[in-house]
Design an enzyme around this catalytic site. Structure first.
Site: not given
Length: 486
Positions: A63, A65-66, A68-69, A71, A179
């Protein structure tokens, strides 16, 4: 008592200014006890090995957008399962800031958190390592359930446990949580809800970090672009709405429904008959207080915990029971190999491996057929063949010697050879060496269930019961997935 919408609608709204009644919370200190290891810094190579070179099949979530990462699920050298979050290179340009943040969050230890175990900061790489929670996210169980909706008592437990997690973090100087949503809440092996530690990290010093849909953001964030401790309370209110409705309803719409006493659109129809009108009224009231437009009018976390505590009607029932999730070790049938590893019946394991042969080594077998023409390869193959003969004849010392000659050449990677040498080590009372071989087999073939089964047998031999049970369950799941795809 039933939960008919008409009854709840007639008495749920008591006005925006009503206080939240407080009660005692006897669990306040107990949750601070945790058996998580101390925070440490990992090398990139350690985490590469732990995630099988960041294999696609180990991805848990993606997840952002600016920035992205991804897991990944991983396993450390001590066999502890972990979640490894790998950031995009642009997310943390300041390595010192990243380390400061990670070390601060890493000092937290609480049974209501999926605790941060460590980090990695090498070159452009930024990674976090946290406890792995195997029972998935609240979003999965609340919005995308397969067999049964989440029970009312479990929804209230989620609300309390997450409020306790936030209260603990605030008391330790980490009041900002970025968030907060249903994807940030995870369920551990025991089914208890935990708050992900990843949301405690921010990638800027001024608190500007929020990625959710604007319809769900705190009003002050839209005005100032910053979140505050009161913003976290607002997000907690949206979480309560999720639990009440089983849907992700924008707060403004939910407040309109509450004011109009139109709760049929707000309350999950699957909850009918599971809670009293008084309890439903109280949860709606708590949520509406959290969603107040002015931050100063929202309750603090201490009062939230105190208000949610008396609503826990089935506190003695284990979370797995409330969730309708059976313990994998009790319900998942084991194959003959699984049973043999559970009992550490080495003779039975030998018979199964001998019958299996190299049929799961397709890639290695193809490579062998192409390279037999070289003298070196011929010698290497002879070592393997001699090892196979010794293995079949139960001359396990000779098998170890021959397989080691094959492995040390390093030209071909065969997980089967590592597994066979593993069993040979177990036969020679060398469980640590056996365990190392199962790890090597998993690196070569991350989803091969045989390697996980032998890992369980090695761990049982070492007396590491809990880790062995985890490896056994993982092997059974991998085997089931393989059989299903076949």
């Amino acid at each position: 008592m039933g939960c008919e919408s008409s009854k709840l609608a007639s008495c749920c709204w008591t006005g925006e200014s009503g206080p939240i009644h407080e009660a005692q919370n006897p669990d306040e200190e107990k949750n601070e006890v945790s058996d998580s290891p101390a925070f440490c810094e990992f090398t990139f190579e350690q985490l590469r090995i732990a995630t099988s070179a960041f294999a696609v099949e180990n991805i848990v979530s993606e997840h952002g957008e600016k920035a992205p990462n991804v897991v990944y699920k991983g396993k450390l050298e001590n066999q502890r399962p972990v979640a490894v979050k790998r950031f995009n290179r642009s997310a943390w340009p300041d390595s010192r800031q990243f380390l400061e943040e990670a070390r601060a969050v890493g000092q937290l230890r609480n049974n209501r958190l999926a605790n941060l175990l460590g980090c990695c900061c090498e070159g452009d790489e930024r990674l976090l390592v946290a406890e792995f929670m195997p029972k998935e996210t609240l979003a999965k169980h609340l919005f995308h359930w397969d067999t049964q909706p989440m029970k009312w008592a479990m929804r209230l437990r989620v609300a309390l446990y997450i409020a306790q997690a936030l209260e603990y973090c605030t008391g330790k100087g980490r009041a900002l949580y970025h968030d907060l949503n249903a994807y940030r809440i995870l369920f551990g092996e025991d089914g208890d809800p935990r708050l992900s530690c990843f949301g405690l990290m921010k990638n800027s010093r001024d608190g500007k970090s929020y990625s959710t849909n604007l319809a769900f953001t705190p009003p002050e964030y839209l005005r100032t672009g910053r979140i505050t401790p009161e913003s976290v309370i607002f997000s907690f209110g949206t979480l309560l709405l999720d639990l009440l409705s089983g849907k992700h309803i924008p707060p403004s719409h939910a407040l309109d429904l509450i004011k109009d006493r139109n709760l049929e659109m707000l309350t999950d129809s699957c909850l009918e008959g599971q809670f009293s009108t008084d309890d439903g009224t109280e949860l709606v009231r708590i949520a509406s207080r959290c969603l107040q437009y002015e931050p100063r009018e929202r309750p603090n976390l201490k009062s939230l915990v105190s208000a949610l505590y008396p609503l826990q009607k089935e506190a003695e029932v284990p979370s797995l029971v409330l969730m309708g999730i059976s313990s994998d070790g009790e319900t998942m049938p084991l194959s003959p190999l699984g049973e043999a590893c559970l009992k550490t019946d080495l003779t039975a394991i030998h018979e199964i491996l001998e019958a299996l042969g190299y049929k799961d080594d397709g890639g290695a077998a193809t490579e062998l057929s192409f390279q037999m023409w070289t003298d070196q390869m011929l010698e290497t193959l002879n070592s393997k063949k001699k090892g196979d003969v010794a293995f079949k004849n139960k001359d396990f010392s000779a098998a170890i010697e021959c397989y080691t000659q094959f492995i040390d050449v390093g030209t071909m990677a065969s997980p089967t050879v590592f597994v066979r040498r593993c069993l040979s080590y177990l036969m020679n009372d060398m469980p640590r060496e056996a365990l190392n071989d199962t790890v090597q087999a998993q690196v070569i073939s991350p989803v091969w269930h045989i390697a996980s089964y032998l890992q369980a047998a090695s761990l049982f031999t070492l007396g590491r019961e809990n880790e062995a049970q985890i490896a056994l369950r993982e092997a059974a799941i991998l085997e089931e997935e393989k059989n299903a795809s076949a």
